[in-house]
Design an enzyme around this catalytic site. Sequence first.
Site, PDB file in Angstrom:
ATOM      1  CE1 TYR A 143      -3.469  -2.744   0.646  1.00 11.20           C
ATOM      2  CE2 TYR A 143      -4.768  -0.493   1.185  1.00 11.20           C
ATOM      3  CZ  TYR A 143      -4.711  -2.083   0.832  1.00 11.20           C
ATOM      4  OH  TYR A 143      -5.814  -2.505   0.770  1.00 11.20           O
ATOM      5  CE  LYS A 192       1.771 -17.736  -2.087  1.00 12.35           C
ATOM      6  NZ  LYS A 192       0.626 -18.952  -2.290  1.00 12.35           N
ATOM      7  CG  ASP A 224      -2.141 -20.051  -0.737  1.00 14.38           C
ATOM      8  OD1 ASP A 224      -1.731 -20.194   0.472  1.00 14.38           O
ATOM      9  OD2 ASP A 224      -1.778 -20.948  -1.631  1.00 14.38           O
ATOM     10  CG  ASP A 248      -8.170  -4.788   1.904  1.00 16.88           C
ATOM     11  OD1 ASP A 248      -9.020  -4.197   2.464  1.00 16.88           O
ATOM     12  OD2 ASP A 248      -7.944  -4.687   0.666  1.00 16.88           O
ATOM     13  CG  ASP A 252     -13.714  -6.744   2.714  1.00 17.62           C
ATOM     14  OD1 ASP A 252     -13.263  -6.061   3.483  1.00 17.62           O
ATOM     15  OD2 ASP A 252     -13.981  -6.369   1.727  1.00 17.62           O
TER      16      ASP A 252
HETATM   17  C1  IPM Z   1     -10.576  -0.733   3.874  1.00 13.42           C
HETATM   18  C2  IPM Z   1     -10.558  -0.324   2.731  1.00 13.42           C
HETATM   19  C3  IPM Z   1      -9.210   0.590   2.310  1.00 13.42           C
HETATM   20  C4  IPM Z   1      -8.128  -0.200   2.241  1.00 13.42           C
HETATM   21  C5  IPM Z   1      -9.513   1.158   0.824  1.00 13.42           C
HETATM   22  C6  IPM Z   1     -10.913   2.142   0.687  1.00 13.42           C
HETATM   23  C7  IPM Z   1      -8.446   2.208   0.578  1.00 13.42           C
HETATM   24  O1  IPM Z   1     -10.965  -1.296   1.727  1.00 13.42           O
HETATM   25  O2  IPM Z   1     -10.495  -0.056   4.834  1.00 13.42           O
HETATM   26  O3  IPM Z   1     -10.377  -2.043   4.251  1.00 13.42           O
HETATM   27  O4  IPM Z   1      -8.097  -1.077   1.226  1.00 13.42           O
HETATM   28  O5  IPM Z   1      -7.490  -0.180   3.237  1.00 13.42           O
HETATM   29 MN    MN Z   2     -10.871  -3.242   2.603  1.00 12.74          MN
END
Ligand code: IPM
Ligand code: MN
Length: 359
Positions: A143, A192, A224, A248, A252
Amino acid sequence: MTETKKIAVISGDGIGPEVVAEAEKIIKRTEEVFGLSFTTEHALFGGIAIDQKGTPLPEETLKVCKSADAVLLGAVGGPQWDNNPKELRPETGLLGIRKELGLFSNLRPAVIFDCLKDASTLKPEVLEGTDLMVVRELTGGIYFGEKFRREGANGEEAVDTCVYNVTEVERIVRQAFEIAQKRRKKLASVDKANVLETSRLWRETVNRIAPEYPDVELEHVLVDNCAMQLLRRPASFDVIVTENMFGDILSDEAAMLTGSIGMLASASMGEGSYGLYEPVHGSAPDIAGQGLANPIATILSVALMYRLTFGYAEAADAIERAVAEVLDAGHRTADIASNKSSALSTTQMGDLIAEAIRK
Ligand code: IPM
Ligand code: MN
């Protein structure tokens, strides 16, 4: 009366202002019930700051955040800024605020609410007992590495570099071990290391400091494989620690296990007790301004703030209890309601939770 603490409030875009308004209602209510005292200062950030100030992260906003004890953030982003150049995107503001405030550690709990088990796409018997926390490194890796375009042998190329130093790995891994010590004492370090040099450094560092936490059971999981195990045996995870981009993606996935992303809170922390708290969900521009948003994730972010930044455990417990009580009584916003026609509005849900807060 306790000492007055300062909270920087960033409503942001989309449903941000609606859910933050309910969280502020909860803050007021806990002041009355527990004799707490806060001042709040609002600041512009994200898309709305691009429109009004020409930048997603105005200097003034940083100043407000730095002068506060904690930051409460709604959500940022929306389709109207999606095609903007990089400097004029809400996401750039998000990365900037993390870096500027030194928030290197992102805590994203994923908990199954018993009364919402049906909301998940996984079978109840697989989910049973799932209660995990993803600890994501937030200010390093791909990032923040150097990025550029160049002319290659076959035309235009793009480069993103992934860099981690030992200090960055050590501080996040230590936090994760300490969090695991206060939970079920299991840590999965995700990397990884079969391919990436940064991951090999990561794993070496984890192994070097692990003996300092002999009470924590450590496993190394390749990213993975972790993505797979999260679907197969989610309940076996306690704390997962990983680098920025893996975190990230996995956070999710972990959030979706619960089927109720409108319910999950998160914290971004630095070295001390300072933190930025926000719902895991995004700005949901499709339902913005309609009173449909679920304010619970933002309300639970306040509970997390009370616990982690202020040490107000009693008030934090009371907020979480109030949320559970209201859900148990069958109240739902549209996102988690099976009968949409009887769903509550954002403010109705906030009112019910506020009323349910007591000593
Ligand atoms: C999160 C979001 C952010 C990230 C984006 C919007 C930059 O997806 O907070 O997880 O990737 O960190
Ligand atoms: Mn995210």
